[in-house]
Motif scaffolding. Structure first.
Motif, PDB file in Angstrom:
ATOM      1  N   UNK A  23       0.831  -1.208   0.000  1.00 27.90           N
ATOM      2  CA  UNK A  23       0.000   0.000   0.000  1.00 27.90           C
ATOM      3  C   UNK A  23       0.867   1.260   0.000  1.00 27.90           C
ATOM      4  N   UNK A  24       1.950   1.254   0.756  1.00 29.17           N
ATOM      5  CA  UNK A  24       2.819   2.424   0.841  1.00 29.17           C
ATOM      6  C   UNK A  24       3.582   2.662  -0.461  1.00 29.17           C
ATOM      7  N   UNK A  25       3.844   1.622  -1.231  1.00 32.28           N
ATOM      8  CA  UNK A  25       4.615   1.745  -2.465  1.00 32.28           C
ATOM      9  C   UNK A  25       3.726   1.871  -3.696  1.00 32.28           C
ATOM     10  N   UNK A  26       2.450   2.089  -3.497  1.00 30.24           N
ATOM     11  CA  UNK A  26       1.534   2.152  -4.646  1.00 30.24           C
ATOM     12  C   UNK A  26       1.861   3.342  -5.534  1.00 30.24           C
ATOM     13  N   UNK A  27       1.412   3.289  -6.741  1.00 29.81           N
ATOM     14  CA  UNK A  27       1.687   4.329  -7.729  1.00 29.81           C
ATOM     15  C   UNK A  27       0.724   5.490  -7.499  1.00 29.81           C
ATOM     16  N   UNK A  28       1.268   6.662  -7.200  1.00 29.93           N
ATOM     17  CA  UNK A  28       0.446   7.837  -6.908  1.00 29.93           C
ATOM     18  C   UNK A  28       0.719   8.963  -7.906  1.00 29.93           C
ATOM     19  N   UNK A  29       0.814   8.647  -9.180  1.00 30.70           N
ATOM     20  CA  UNK A  29       1.175   9.651 -10.165  1.00 30.70           C
ATOM     21  C   UNK A  29      -0.040  10.223 -10.891  1.00 30.70           C
ATOM     22  N   UNK A  30      -1.229  10.064 -10.369  1.00 30.58           N
ATOM     23  CA  UNK A  30      -2.416  10.533 -11.079  1.00 30.58           C
ATOM     24  C   UNK A  30      -2.518  12.051 -11.093  1.00 30.58           C
ATOM     25  N   UNK A  31      -1.996  12.744 -10.108  1.00 28.91           N
ATOM     26  CA  UNK A  31      -2.156  14.187 -10.035  1.00 28.91           C
ATOM     27  C   UNK A  31      -0.973  14.976 -10.569  1.00 28.91           C
ATOM     28  N   UNK A  32      -0.012  14.330 -11.206  1.00 29.97           N
ATOM     29  CA  UNK A  32       1.189  15.032 -11.654  1.00 29.97           C
ATOM     30  C   UNK A  32       0.893  16.071 -12.724  1.00 29.97           C
ATOM     31  N   UNK A  33      -0.009  15.776 -13.648  1.00 26.48           N
ATOM     32  CA  UNK A  33      -0.286  16.711 -14.736  1.00 26.48           C
ATOM     33  C   UNK A  33      -0.841  18.009 -14.178  1.00 26.48           C
ATOM     34  N   UNK A  34      -1.767  17.920 -13.253  1.00 25.49           N
ATOM     35  CA  UNK A  34      -2.361  19.111 -12.647  1.00 25.49           C
ATOM     36  C   UNK A  34      -1.315  19.890 -11.859  1.00 25.49           C
ATOM     37  N   UNK A  35      -0.488  19.193 -11.115  1.00 25.44           N
ATOM     38  CA  UNK A  35       0.533  19.874 -10.322  1.00 25.44           C
ATOM     39  C   UNK A  35       1.567  20.553 -11.210  1.00 25.44           C
ATOM     40  N   UNK A  36       1.955  19.916 -12.304  1.00 29.21           N
ATOM     41  CA  UNK A  36       2.930  20.527 -13.197  1.00 29.21           C
ATOM     42  C   UNK A  36       2.344  21.747 -13.900  1.00 29.21           C
TER      43      UNK A  36
END
Length: 56
Positions: A23-36
Motif C-alpha cells: 500500500x505504501x509503495x503504490x503508484x500515486x502519479x495521477x495528479x502530476x499533470x495538474x501539479x505541473x
C-alpha cells in the motif's frame, strides 16, 4: 496448540507488513499533470513584473 499460536503471531505480522508495504509503495502519479500545470502558471506569474511598477 500454544506453539502453533506463537508461530502464527510472526506470520500474521509479516503478512500485515507485506500488505502495508504494498500500500505504501503504490503508484500515486495521477495528479502530476495538474501539479505541473500549476507550477508552470506559478513560474509565469513570478516572471512577470509587478503590476503598477515602472520599468526603469
Amino acid at each position: 496448540m500454544a506453539a502453533l499460536a506463537w508461530l502464527l503471531i510472526p506470520f500474521i505480522a509479516a503478512l500485515g507488513a507485506a500488505i502495508w508495504g504494498g500500500w505504501a509503495a503504490r503508484n500515486r502519479t495521477t495528479g502530476d499533470v495538474t501539479e505541473l500545470a500549476g507550477y508552470a502558471r506559478f513560474r509565469e506569474a513570478m516572471e512577470k513584473p509587478p503590476s503598477g511598477s515602472q520599468a526603469v
